[in-house]
Design a protein around this motif. Sequence first.
Motif, PDB file in Angstrom:
ATOM      1  N   ASN A 145      -6.156  80.227  80.966  1.00 42.64           N
ATOM      2  CA  ASN A 145      -6.424  80.734  79.745  1.00 42.64           C
ATOM      3  C   ASN A 145      -5.550  80.527  78.764  1.00 42.64           C
ATOM      4  OD1 ASN A 145      -8.251  83.574  80.743  1.00 42.64           O
ATOM      5  ND2 ASN A 145      -6.655  84.111  81.921  1.00 42.64           N
ATOM      6  N   ILE A 146      -4.273  79.639  79.240  1.00 42.21           N
ATOM      7  CA  ILE A 146      -3.671  78.733  77.834  1.00 42.21           C
ATOM      8  C   ILE A 146      -4.530  77.825  77.443  1.00 42.21           C
ATOM      9  CG2 ILE A 146      -1.807  77.887  77.269  1.00 42.21           C
ATOM     10  CD1 ILE A 146      -0.118  79.584  79.365  1.00 42.21           C
ATOM     11  N   ALA A 147      -5.235  76.936  78.503  1.00 42.27           N
ATOM     12  CA  ALA A 147      -5.974  75.524  78.135  1.00 42.27           C
ATOM     13  C   ALA A 147      -7.339  76.513  77.484  1.00 42.27           C
ATOM     14  CB  ALA A 147      -6.210  75.065  79.222  1.00 42.27           C
ATOM     15  N   VAL A 148      -7.830  77.824  77.537  1.00 43.09           N
ATOM     16  CA  VAL A 148      -9.220  77.976  76.683  1.00 43.09           C
ATOM     17  C   VAL A 148      -8.350  78.328  74.831  1.00 43.09           C
ATOM     18  CG1 VAL A 148     -10.603  79.572  75.946  1.00 43.09           C
ATOM     19  CG2 VAL A 148     -10.246  78.981  78.283  1.00 43.09           C
ATOM     20  N   SER A 149      -7.785  78.656  74.730  1.00 40.68           N
ATOM     21  CA  SER A 149      -7.310  79.463  73.674  1.00 40.68           C
ATOM     22  C   SER A 149      -6.427  78.117  72.915  1.00 40.68           C
ATOM     23  CB  SER A 149      -5.838  80.309  73.947  1.00 40.68           C
ATOM     24  OG  SER A 149      -6.064  81.543  74.234  1.00 40.68           O
ATOM     25  N   LEU A 150      -5.928  77.018  73.337  1.00 44.05           N
ATOM     26  CA  LEU A 150      -5.445  76.058  72.975  1.00 44.05           C
ATOM     27  C   LEU A 150      -7.250  75.130  72.633  1.00 44.05           C
ATOM     28  CD1 LEU A 150      -2.183  74.817  74.649  1.00 44.05           C
ATOM     29  CD2 LEU A 150      -2.693  76.348  72.361  1.00 44.05           C
ATOM     30  N   THR A 151      -7.953  75.394  73.528  1.00 46.46           N
ATOM     31  CA  THR A 151      -9.095  74.444  73.267  1.00 46.46           C
ATOM     32  C   THR A 151      -9.888  75.044  71.968  1.00 46.46           C
ATOM     33  OG1 THR A 151      -8.885  73.043  75.275  1.00 46.46           O
ATOM     34  CG2 THR A 151     -11.256  73.089  74.129  1.00 46.46           C
ATOM     35  N   ARG A 152      -9.398  76.427  71.834  1.00 51.66           N
ATOM     36  CA  ARG A 152     -10.810  77.119  70.918  1.00 51.66           C
ATOM     37  C   ARG A 152      -9.950  76.550  69.459  1.00 51.66           C
ATOM     38  NH1 ARG A 152     -14.358  79.719  72.868  1.00 51.66           N
ATOM     39  NH2 ARG A 152     -14.251  81.391  74.412  1.00 51.66           N
ATOM     40  N   ILE A 153      -8.972  76.605  69.361  1.00 53.32           N
ATOM     41  CA  ILE A 153      -7.895  76.370  67.720  1.00 53.32           C
ATOM     42  C   ILE A 153      -7.676  74.440  68.049  1.00 53.32           C
ATOM     43  CG2 ILE A 153      -7.219  78.594  68.601  1.00 53.32           C
ATOM     44  CD1 ILE A 153      -4.571  77.138  68.434  1.00 53.32           C
ATOM     45  N   GLY A 154      -8.091  73.708  68.597  1.00 51.52           N
ATOM     46  CA  GLY A 154      -8.736  72.690  68.130  1.00 51.52           C
ATOM     47  C   GLY A 154      -7.449  72.359  68.336  1.00 51.52           C
ATOM     48  N   VAL A 155      -6.542  72.184  69.656  1.00 49.02           N
ATOM     49  CA  VAL A 155      -5.065  70.978  69.824  1.00 49.02           C
ATOM     50  C   VAL A 155      -5.976  70.047  70.398  1.00 49.02           C
ATOM     51  CG1 VAL A 155      -3.457  71.043  71.280  1.00 49.02           C
ATOM     52  CG2 VAL A 155      -3.917  72.968  69.937  1.00 49.02           C
TER      53      VAL A 155
END
Lengths: 217, 64
Positions: free
Chosen positions: A46-56
């Motif tokens: 879930n953390i990976a999905v969040s960080l990907t969504r915001i373009g890390v």
Amino acid sequence: MEQINNNVPSQSEIKETLIERHTKEVQQRLSNGKVVIAGLGGLGSNIAVSLTRIGVGKLLLIDFDVVDLSNINRQNYYIQHLGLPKTEALKRQLTQINPYIQIETKNIRIDEGNVVEVFQEYEIVCEAFDNPKSKAMLVNTVLEKLPNSKIVSGSGMAGYESSNEIKTHRTMKNFYLCGDLENGVEAGFCLMAPRVQICAGHQANMITRLLLGIEEE
Amino acid sequence: MKVNGEVITPLFPVTLETFLLDRNYDLTTIAVERNGEIVPKATYSEVKLFDEDVLEIVQFVGGG
């Protein structure tokens, strides 16, 4: 069957959209950010999905396990991923969110002997293991041997106690701990999507803050 | 001595390892900071505690 839109937006289209949402200054920092996520279960996926969504900009995803039916109640995987290594199953999804971020995967078990080698080029480490011994090992080793790294860890997100017990604590200078700090699986609590995702959200937001240069919890 | 914000006076002299074991901590699932610095696991049995020390002990629980 519904028609699926296969037109992949261009890199600049995605970048401009993220800037429009987040502002240029914020997006620049996020795009330059790199984070290693150790453990791709209910927290890490879930953390990976969040960080990907915001373009890390860059993620290193680490797990040795494969997706099992018992994971689906809280981890960000689908039936189609059953039996796949979690690294691969997650990478496939993240690519569907933003195909232009750099995603590296390592299908390995982390122990005291390989922490420095695997984690040293990352200033932000996300601890997302499920086993308390592994959590302690990673946190201790990173704090002892990688003094320039900050580690964001999770402990205490089992059961269905109040959401509001879950907090972000800056426990030490380079160590942030998210969770209620008490409710673990050893106490007989089950792990379920809502509370695990709350903790994952705390970790993802603390990582976002660190990427933006904010060190307060 | 301050431990997780609470004032505790153990019987000195005492090592960190003895202090932790006396309080039933599982040494494999904790991290300890002493006066702002992480205490390396391998040194728990050598670190002597003093009344002016400030300890933060983190006990990890399972789940993720």
